[in-house]
Design a protein around this motif. Structure first.
Motif, PDB file in Angstrom:
ATOM      1  N   ARG A  86      15.010 -24.405  24.604  1.00 33.20           N
ATOM      2  CA  ARG A  86      14.266 -23.467  25.466  1.00 33.20           C
ATOM      3  C   ARG A  86      14.678 -22.026  25.232  1.00 33.20           C
ATOM      4  O   ARG A  86      13.978 -21.112  25.612  1.00 33.20           O
ATOM      5  CB  ARG A  86      14.503 -23.820  26.932  1.00 33.20           C
ATOM      6  CG  ARG A  86      15.918 -23.468  27.410  1.00 33.20           C
ATOM      7  CD  ARG A  86      16.166 -23.848  28.834  1.00 33.20           C
ATOM      8  NE  ARG A  86      17.442 -23.332  29.304  1.00 33.20           N
ATOM      9  CZ  ARG A  86      18.610 -23.919  29.038  1.00 33.20           C
ATOM     10  NH1 ARG A  86      18.652 -24.999  28.289  1.00 33.20           N
ATOM     11  NH2 ARG A  86      19.743 -23.393  29.494  1.00 33.20           N
ATOM     12  N   TYR A  87      15.814 -21.827  24.567  1.00 29.99           N
ATOM     13  CA  TYR A  87      16.189 -20.440  24.295  1.00 29.99           C
ATOM     14  C   TYR A  87      15.134 -19.841  23.370  1.00 29.99           C
ATOM     15  O   TYR A  87      14.794 -20.415  22.352  1.00 29.99           O
ATOM     16  CB  TYR A  87      17.553 -20.346  23.618  1.00 29.99           C
ATOM     17  CG  TYR A  87      18.719 -20.614  24.532  1.00 29.99           C
ATOM     18  CD1 TYR A  87      19.975 -20.941  23.996  1.00 29.99           C
ATOM     19  CD2 TYR A  87      18.600 -20.573  25.913  1.00 29.99           C
ATOM     20  CE1 TYR A  87      21.061 -21.196  24.814  1.00 29.99           C
ATOM     21  CE2 TYR A  87      19.683 -20.832  26.741  1.00 29.99           C
ATOM     22  CZ  TYR A  87      20.912 -21.144  26.198  1.00 29.99           C
ATOM     23  OH  TYR A  87      21.976 -21.401  26.994  1.00 29.99           O
ATOM     24  N   CYS A  89      13.577 -17.772  20.489  1.00 23.81           N
ATOM     25  CA  CYS A  89      14.153 -17.461  19.194  1.00 23.81           C
ATOM     26  C   CYS A  89      13.698 -16.065  18.778  1.00 23.81           C
ATOM     27  O   CYS A  89      12.505 -15.793  18.692  1.00 23.81           O
ATOM     28  CB  CYS A  89      13.690 -18.490  18.164  1.00 23.81           C
ATOM     29  SG  CYS A  89      14.238 -18.045  16.520  1.00 23.81           S
ATOM     30  N   LEU A 126       8.059 -20.217  27.743  1.00 23.25           N
ATOM     31  CA  LEU A 126       9.360 -19.553  27.884  1.00 23.25           C
ATOM     32  C   LEU A 126       9.425 -18.962  29.284  1.00 23.25           C
ATOM     33  O   LEU A 126       8.423 -18.462  29.803  1.00 23.25           O
ATOM     34  CB  LEU A 126       9.515 -18.417  26.866  1.00 23.25           C
ATOM     35  CG  LEU A 126       9.519 -18.810  25.385  1.00 23.25           C
ATOM     36  CD1 LEU A 126       9.555 -17.555  24.534  1.00 23.25           C
ATOM     37  CD2 LEU A 126      10.707 -19.707  25.063  1.00 23.25           C
ATOM     38  N   ASP A 156      20.854 -19.304  33.467  1.00 23.24           N
ATOM     39  CA  ASP A 156      21.008 -20.224  32.321  1.00 23.24           C
ATOM     40  C   ASP A 156      21.010 -21.667  32.815  1.00 23.24           C
ATOM     41  O   ASP A 156      20.377 -22.542  32.249  1.00 23.24           O
ATOM     42  CB  ASP A 156      22.297 -19.906  31.573  1.00 23.24           C
ATOM     43  CG  ASP A 156      22.407 -20.676  30.255  1.00 23.24           C
ATOM     44  OD1 ASP A 156      23.455 -21.295  30.017  1.00 23.24           O
ATOM     45  OD2 ASP A 156      21.414 -20.697  29.502  1.00 23.24           O
ATOM     46  N   SER A 198      15.031 -18.994  29.353  1.00 16.91           N
ATOM     47  CA  SER A 198      14.910 -18.938  27.888  1.00 16.91           C
ATOM     48  C   SER A 198      15.568 -17.672  27.325  1.00 16.91           C
ATOM     49  O   SER A 198      15.934 -17.637  26.155  1.00 16.91           O
ATOM     50  CB  SER A 198      13.432 -18.935  27.496  1.00 16.91           C
ATOM     51  OG  SER A 198      12.745 -19.990  28.146  1.00 16.91           O
ATOM     52  N   TYR A 199      15.622 -16.636  28.108  1.00 12.53           N
ATOM     53  CA  TYR A 199      16.286 -15.379  27.727  1.00 12.53           C
ATOM     54  C   TYR A 199      16.586 -14.627  29.015  1.00 12.53           C
ATOM     55  O   TYR A 199      16.072 -14.967  30.106  1.00 12.53           O
ATOM     56  CB  TYR A 199      15.393 -14.532  26.782  1.00 12.53           C
ATOM     57  CG  TYR A 199      14.188 -13.949  27.487  1.00 12.53           C
ATOM     58  CD1 TYR A 199      12.974 -14.636  27.527  1.00 12.53           C
ATOM     59  CD2 TYR A 199      14.272 -12.739  28.173  1.00 12.53           C
ATOM     60  CE1 TYR A 199      11.887 -14.139  28.217  1.00 12.53           C
ATOM     61  CE2 TYR A 199      13.192 -12.229  28.866  1.00 12.53           C
ATOM     62  CZ  TYR A 199      12.006 -12.936  28.891  1.00 12.53           C
ATOM     63  OH  TYR A 199      10.934 -12.446  29.591  1.00 12.53           O
ATOM     64  N   GLU A 212      25.138 -18.933  25.166  1.00  9.70           N
ATOM     65  CA  GLU A 212      24.395 -18.524  23.967  1.00  9.70           C
ATOM     66  C   GLU A 212      23.002 -17.997  24.282  1.00  9.70           C
ATOM     67  O   GLU A 212      22.232 -17.685  23.397  1.00  9.70           O
ATOM     68  CB  GLU A 212      24.295 -19.731  23.021  1.00  9.70           C
ATOM     69  CG  GLU A 212      25.665 -20.172  22.493  1.00  9.70           C
ATOM     70  CD  GLU A 212      25.568 -21.402  21.589  1.00  9.70           C
ATOM     71  OE1 GLU A 212      26.600 -21.755  20.993  1.00  9.70           O
ATOM     72  OE2 GLU A 212      24.476 -21.998  21.497  1.00  9.70           O
ATOM     73  N   ILE A 213      22.678 -17.901  25.543  1.00 13.66           N
ATOM     74  CA  ILE A 213      21.333 -17.454  25.917  1.00 13.66           C
ATOM     75  C   ILE A 213      21.090 -16.025  25.428  1.00 13.66           C
ATOM     76  O   ILE A 213      21.985 -15.173  25.533  1.00 13.66           O
ATOM     77  CB  ILE A 213      21.133 -17.575  27.451  1.00 13.66           C
ATOM     78  CG1 ILE A 213      19.668 -17.342  27.817  1.00 13.66           C
ATOM     79  CG2 ILE A 213      22.064 -16.631  28.222  1.00 13.66           C
ATOM     80  CD1 ILE A 213      19.322 -17.752  29.239  1.00 13.66           C
ATOM     81  N   PRO A 214      19.937 -15.771  24.801  1.00  7.11           N
ATOM     82  CA  PRO A 214      19.664 -14.422  24.296  1.00  7.11           C
ATOM     83  C   PRO A 214      19.563 -13.412  25.435  1.00  7.11           C
ATOM     84  O   PRO A 214      18.920 -13.683  26.450  1.00  7.11           O
ATOM     85  CB  PRO A 214      18.307 -14.567  23.595  1.00  7.11           C
ATOM     86  CG  PRO A 214      18.116 -16.031  23.374  1.00  7.11           C
ATOM     87  CD  PRO A 214      18.851 -16.728  24.470  1.00  7.11           C
ATOM     88  N   GLU A 227      21.098  -9.469  22.231  1.00  5.00           N
ATOM     89  CA  GLU A 227      20.133  -9.918  21.223  1.00  5.00           C
ATOM     90  C   GLU A 227      19.150  -8.825  20.866  1.00  5.00           C
ATOM     91  O   GLU A 227      18.685  -8.728  19.744  1.00  5.00           O
ATOM     92  CB  GLU A 227      19.344 -11.108  21.792  1.00  5.00           C
ATOM     93  CG  GLU A 227      18.392 -11.757  20.822  1.00  5.00           C
ATOM     94  CD  GLU A 227      19.104 -12.391  19.650  1.00  5.00           C
ATOM     95  OE1 GLU A 227      18.553 -12.325  18.532  1.00  5.00           O
ATOM     96  OE2 GLU A 227      20.214 -12.915  19.854  1.00  5.00           O
TER      97      GLU A 227
END
Ligand SMILES: Cc1ncc(COP(=O)(O)OP(=O)(O)O)c(N)n1
Ligand SMILES: Cc1ncsc1CCOP(=O)(O)O
Ligand SMILES: [Mg+2]
Length: 245
Positions: free
Chosen positions: A15-16, A18, A125, A140, A145-146, A183-185, A206
């Motif tokens: 779901r993150y 890209c 997203l 998160d 997703s971000y 690690e979530i953007p 990011e």
């Protein structure tokens, strides 16, 4: 499907959002006397932006949402992703597959429940606003997703701002995220100008979410290109060739 089950599916794990190259710049619309939201989206996509957020705080309008969605999907030279601020139900109606939710909007978990209910979890997203590390952790865990982390500095684009973070605030929060293995953007947002890109990117975010600095530029198309090139200097991407931007 329950949210917990979804988060363990491939769609949930994937779901993150890209982000590579041109979509490390998220442009956020803000209607002015000079430009409509669609005018702005046409300019920034001409400048190479491939990630726009339709934000209509004074005039939430389904026809505008449909027009922007159609443009980004069918009339745009680049494959541009479109996100709608605040309103998931309108995103469904407009055919937009991303929604951005603030701390006073629908909870991220509730948005996923409704998205899953419609069987759109592979498409969607869900972005979330954060002002602290704890906000990021919560979003998160709910499946965001971000993250839009801000505000960086005072801005007139958004009313009722949360406390301003400043560069030290981003450094501290990004360090907390690394220590927690998140690690979530994360996108910085709030009063960001061209000169802020380098120091902000060096905190490990990011990308950059921006509205006024591009809209108010003498040449918004060229300013979009300038922003993308500057952001990408700090996020090497072996398979990207920026010469065309
Ligand atoms: C990328 C991004 N980050 C933060 C926001 C702010 O959202 P929210 O807190 O819901 O405030 P409004 O934009 O609704 O005024 C955002 N829209 N996008
Ligand atoms: C939507 C939003 N959320 C926090 S600040 C902001 C406004 C961003 O616009 P600008 O880049 O003009 O400050
Ligand atoms: Mg909102």
């Amino acid at each position: 499907m329950e949210l917990d089950d979804f988060l363990y599916t491939s769609a949930g794990r994937g779901r993150y959002a890209c982000f590579t190259g041109t979509n490390r710049l998220m442009f956020i619309t803000h209607r002015t006397d000079k430009y409509t939201e669609l005018d702005e989206v046409k300019m920034v996509t001409k400048g190479g932006c491939t990630w726009v957020q339709l934000r209509m705080k004074e005039n939430l309008n389904l026809e505008v949402a449909k027009a922007v969605a159609h443009f980004t999907m069918f009339d745009c030279d680049t494959d541009c992703a479109c996100c709608l601020d605040d309103d998931l139900e309108m995103a469904f109606k407009a055919g937009i597959h991303c929604v951005h939710l603030g701390k006073n909007d629908m909870p991220v978990s509730e948005a996923w429940r409704r998205i899953i209910e419609k069987g759109k979890e592979d498409l969607f997203l869900v972005g979330a606003t954060a002002n602290t590390f704890e906000d990021i952790l919560k979003a998160d865990r709910e499946g965001a997703s971000y993250i839009g982390l801000g505000p960086y500095r005072y801005t007139e684009t958004k009313k009722n701002l949360s406390p301003v973070l400043g560069l030290e605030g981003y450094r501290k929060i990004m360090e907390q995220c690394r220590e927690a293995g998140l690690e979530i953007p994360i996108f910085a947002i709030g009063g960001i100008e061209f000169e802020d890109i380098a120091p902000l990117m060096e905190t490990g975010i990011e990308g950059i979410a921006v509205s006024g600095a591009i809209i108010n530029a003498e040449d918004p198309v060229e300013e979009t290109r300038r922003f993308i090139r500057e952001i990408n200097k700090h996020k090497p991407d072996p398979c990207r060739d920026d010469s065309e931007i």
